[in-house]
Design an enzyme around this catalytic site. Structure first.
Site, PDB file in Angstrom:
ATOM      1  N   SER A 219       6.554  -0.321   3.758  1.00 43.20           N
ATOM      2  CA  SER A 219       6.386  -0.249   2.325  1.00 43.20           C
ATOM      3  C   SER A 219       4.970  -0.011   1.903  1.00 43.20           C
ATOM      4  CB  SER A 219       7.090  -1.291   1.692  1.00 43.20           C
ATOM      5  OG  SER A 219       6.333  -2.539   1.755  1.00 43.20           O
TER       6      SER A 219
ATOM      7  N   GLY B 299       1.918  -2.096   3.263  1.00 44.17           N
ATOM      8  CA  GLY B 299       0.888  -1.131   4.029  1.00 44.17           C
ATOM      9  C   GLY B 299      -0.513  -1.361   3.439  1.00 44.17           C
TER      10      GLY B 299
ATOM     11  N   GLU C 157       1.967   4.717   7.348  1.00 45.10           N
ATOM     12  CA  GLU C 157       2.797   5.761   6.673  1.00 45.10           C
ATOM     13  C   GLU C 157       3.488   4.640   5.656  1.00 45.10           C
ATOM     14  OE1 GLU C 157       5.717   7.828   8.996  1.00 45.10           O
ATOM     15  OE2 GLU C 157       6.923   7.574   7.276  1.00 45.10           O
TER      16      GLU C 157
ATOM     17  N   CYS D  35      12.078   8.102   5.617  1.00 45.24           N
ATOM     18  CA  CYS D  35      10.709   8.473   4.641  1.00 45.24           C
ATOM     19  C   CYS D  35      10.469  10.110   4.135  1.00 45.24           C
ATOM     20  CB  CYS D  35       9.600   8.037   5.725  1.00 45.24           C
ATOM     21  SG  CYS D  35       9.509   8.754   7.124  1.00 45.24           S
TER      22      CYS D  35
ATOM     23  N   GLU E 280       9.128   5.562  -5.750  1.00 48.14           N
ATOM     24  CA  GLU E 280      10.078   5.721  -4.733  1.00 48.14           C
ATOM     25  C   GLU E 280      11.351   4.628  -4.736  1.00 48.14           C
ATOM     26  OE1 GLU E 280       8.657   5.523  -0.645  1.00 48.14           O
ATOM     27  OE2 GLU E 280      10.380   6.373   0.149  1.00 48.14           O
TER      28      GLU E 280
END
Lengths: 483, 483
Positions: free
Chosen positions: B206, B210, B229, B266, B346
């Site tokens: 997440s 991250g 990522e 993702c 997101e």
């Protein structure tokens, strides 16, 4: 006295760079190569105007500065060539494979594209080669990134004149306005570093300044890569066989290297490890004493050198072998290990330390004492092959460039060069600030999937119109793609 | 319930990894390739044991998980091949040139060497392909780095069993003990990230996690690269011509893609931009309603999805088109631009938003609204060549992979692949976590200057004993070097 860039001027520089980015990034590599060559030619043509300013502002001698101009223009031409040859774009094409397991593979075409506007913090010690027209600028332009240079206050007029020459050459050649900008002032540089339009930064300078700027760059709301070259001790290790075979040459070469440019090289050998009983003290002392005194780059660096020297000379176990001309100090591995942090603190200027080791175990301990460095050097003979085989991996673990029977000052500009080592010599040890691959710092890959030839960038088209070097289905070729 | 790794166990894992680093790094590429192939074979052989555990812990169906095992072992074999072929080492040799200007050039030989122990934070949504045996681990092992995987708590038993299979395969194949380790627990992972023996970290997860881990990594006393990522919206833009030509296929493909793996990719397309008056509402709604409900990876993700969905549905201007099976929402570009931050957040799971645009100016504004993404997709026809030529550069500026008439879910493992985009989709957009060049994240260059053949690493020797691919004086060759 050149005033700091005003907030309005900074805003203009940033806006110009951001406006230039799309066109510069979309420029055909061969066209961009032409712009870069134009800058190289203009620099060479302006050498007679620029070098005297550099001499006055940096106190460096004319031949050295003329060499730096040639190095800088040569570096620009190297990037132009690699742009035309194509390898700088790292094009990789994998054509579709309906039979691929576990799933069919689409057509994928990868190319490196520019990040966007790059901020370059210029260094003081190379007024050309690591300043406005230096390696960071050259590699960012080659990548297709607009560049804003934060001038070093050590050579402000030279910075302005160099930028003028480059900007005019870019304009005449047809590069977008805003391809290159120049800003002045420490706080202005920090403000620029925080600006969201800046996408990466390069820095050459001191450890404290580099660490502080790095932290700003990587903790911004949108973190950006920060490539900092911070400092290096560049130890040199000499075997007994090398002393026996050519001790006097080593002594002379060492003094020549650590006093080159008044010791103001990031690759200056800061320590020379000699076997106890080497018998070179007189030779070394004479050579150091024979070095002509020369002015340092500026008063701030001179003061830093004086206080660093005072500090070093007072460390217990450190003796003074020579103090006129260049300063040569001496200690032993035992004493170095006992006061490692004090002795292994870089002192920028014409000083170096001879460290005597007693046996191979002490030599190994000495190697182990080091953190990251730009370079590490071994002087050895063919009879040392076994020992060298043991030491080279240890040096490799601690340095970005490993030299054999040479001196670390002097960094050739070429494909294979690597200038960057483990922390703290650089932040970002996986990248170089010299050589072809320096451009990679300012490029990110993009992969196009199943995209028709008609809309692909020219460098990815089947026909390979510019005949550049590309990796197609695993093999490097300049040919066409059939799909 | 698998307990957190204890401090003593973590210390052992770190010590083992550090102890393994020199031998692993010094291993001949072909030997290392053999170790990596042994892991691939062992994974395939253990699929019957591992897949049922993965099914139980992740709720993902068997065919998908078997595909993931094949993808993971195939990825390992790809790295083994490129190690043998040699390109993974990026060897560049420039032989000495006494005539070079402005100064003679020494012999320089550059090779990529491993950074050292790498910490991998495993993801939940791909229990194989982005977990213990995933791309970060594979690329780090290929680079020659020992790996410590911080297991994802979503599939703890699978993580343990996978690590056991891999460690045993490595042991039998002869890789140094400590080549692979596994740790459990969030705080344990943070402690490991701060340890000076860890030289780089990879992360998939997440945005908040991250960002927090990234800050720890880059503000350590010795900063290390952190490849994260974090998340991506993966917008898909559809032209009028594409709707006219194959609107129904687009509707079906879109729903299939955003609901694949219960929307837990993702690369899930989070938004589909359609021209107003597209006439596909019924088709889209039917397709979304026809998707079978399926369990999500775990309760935490399910709760996150529920609350994200609640949030999204309450945003003004967002309408619900389908809410059984998969959730399909609808809005317009005007409304999206008015509440950009709310709509462009997101939501991980089986939901996506159809955004209607009215004319090309609105389409351009929609593209401009995006920050960095892993992917961006254009559905267009050959009659759209001019429009595509305008849009592709805008998509390129915002994404790491640009797709034409496809769907972003599904990331092929190949040379040309790039999986990584501008921030915030990744931290470190110049690197990829999928494809051959993923190994570069864990390698740093070293250049050997004027070093005799006898002591050079085998891959740099004149005779090129392993026949690997090298760039010699500018050209790629598998031949010998004459000097």
């Amino acid at each position: 006295m050149i005033p700091d860039t005003t907030p309005a001027e900074l805003e203009q520089a940033l806006a110009d760079a951001a406006a230039a980015a799309p066109a510069l990034g979309a420029s055909e590599p061969a066209v961009r190569a032409g712009w870069i060559r134009a800058v190289a030619d203009a620099l060479d043509a302006a050498a007679d105007e620029l070098v005297p300013i550099a001499m006055r502002e940096s106190s460096l001698p004319e031949p050295r500065l003329r060499g730096e101009v040639a190095r800088s223009s040569g570096q620009l031409r190297m990037f132009a060539e690699v742009l035309e040859e194509g390898s700088l774009l790292e094009v990789v094409i994998d054509t579709a494979d309906a039979e691929a397991k576990p799933v069919p593979r689409p057509d994928l075409r990868r190319v490196l594209v520019p990040l966007g506007p790059v901020l370059v913090f210029a260094a003081s010690n190379f007024p050309f080669a690591f300043s406005v027209c230096g390696g960071d600028t050259a590699s960012a332009l080659a990548a297709g990134c607009p560049v804003i240079v934060k001038a070093h206050p050590g050579h402000p007029e030279l910075s302005v004149k160099t930028a003028e020459v480059m900007i005019e050459a870019l304009r005449v050649a047809g590069s977008p306005a805003g391809t290159l900008g120049l800003i002045q002032g420490f706080d202005v540089g920090v403000t620029a570093l925080k600006d969201p339009r800046i996408t990466a930064a390069g820095f050459t300078g001191s450890v404290p300044a580099g660490k502080a700027l790095h932290e700003i760059a990587v903790t911004r709301p949108e973190p950006i890569p920060f490539y900092g070259e911070l400092g290096s001790l560049n130890p040199v290790f000499v075997t007994q066989a090398a002393v026996d075979a050519r001790g006097k040459d080593i002594a002379t070469g060492y003094v020549g290297s650590f006093t080159l440019g008044v010791g103001q090289f990031c690759t200056k050998p800061g320590l020379l490890f000699l076997p106890a009983g080497h018998g070179l003290q007189e030779q070394l002392t004479e050579a150091a004493g024979g070095v002509a005194e020369a002015p340092m780059l500026n008063d701030r660096i001179k003061e830093g050198f004086s206080s660093g020297l005072d500090r070093l000379q007072k460390v217990e176990g450190v003796r003074v072998w020579a103090s006129a001309g260049a300063t040569l100090l001496q200690t032993t591995v035992t004493e170095l290990l006992a006061r490692r942090d004090e002795i292994l603190e870089e002192c920028f200027g014409p000083v170096s330390i001879v460290v005597e080791y007693d046996g191979l175990d002490e030599l190994r301990s000495a190697v182990d004492a080091f953190e990251g460095n730009l370079t590490a050097t071994l002087h050895a003979e063919s009879s040392d092959t076994e020992l060298a085989g043991e030491l080279l991996p240890l040096l490799t673990a601690r340095a970005g460039r490993v030299l054999w029977n040479g001196w670390p000052t002097g960094v050739a500009v070429s494909w294979a060069q690597h200038h960057g080592g483990p922390f703290p010599s650089t932040v970002g040890s996986i990248h170089t600030s010299v050589g072809v691959t320096a451009a990679r710092r300012f490029q990110r890959p993009v992969a196009y999937q199943d995209t028709p030839d008609a809309v692909l960038p020219a460098v990815l088209k089947d026909s390979n119109p510019a005949g550049i070097s590309r990796r197609v289905n695993g093999s490097v070729t300049t040919g066409e793609v059939s799909r």
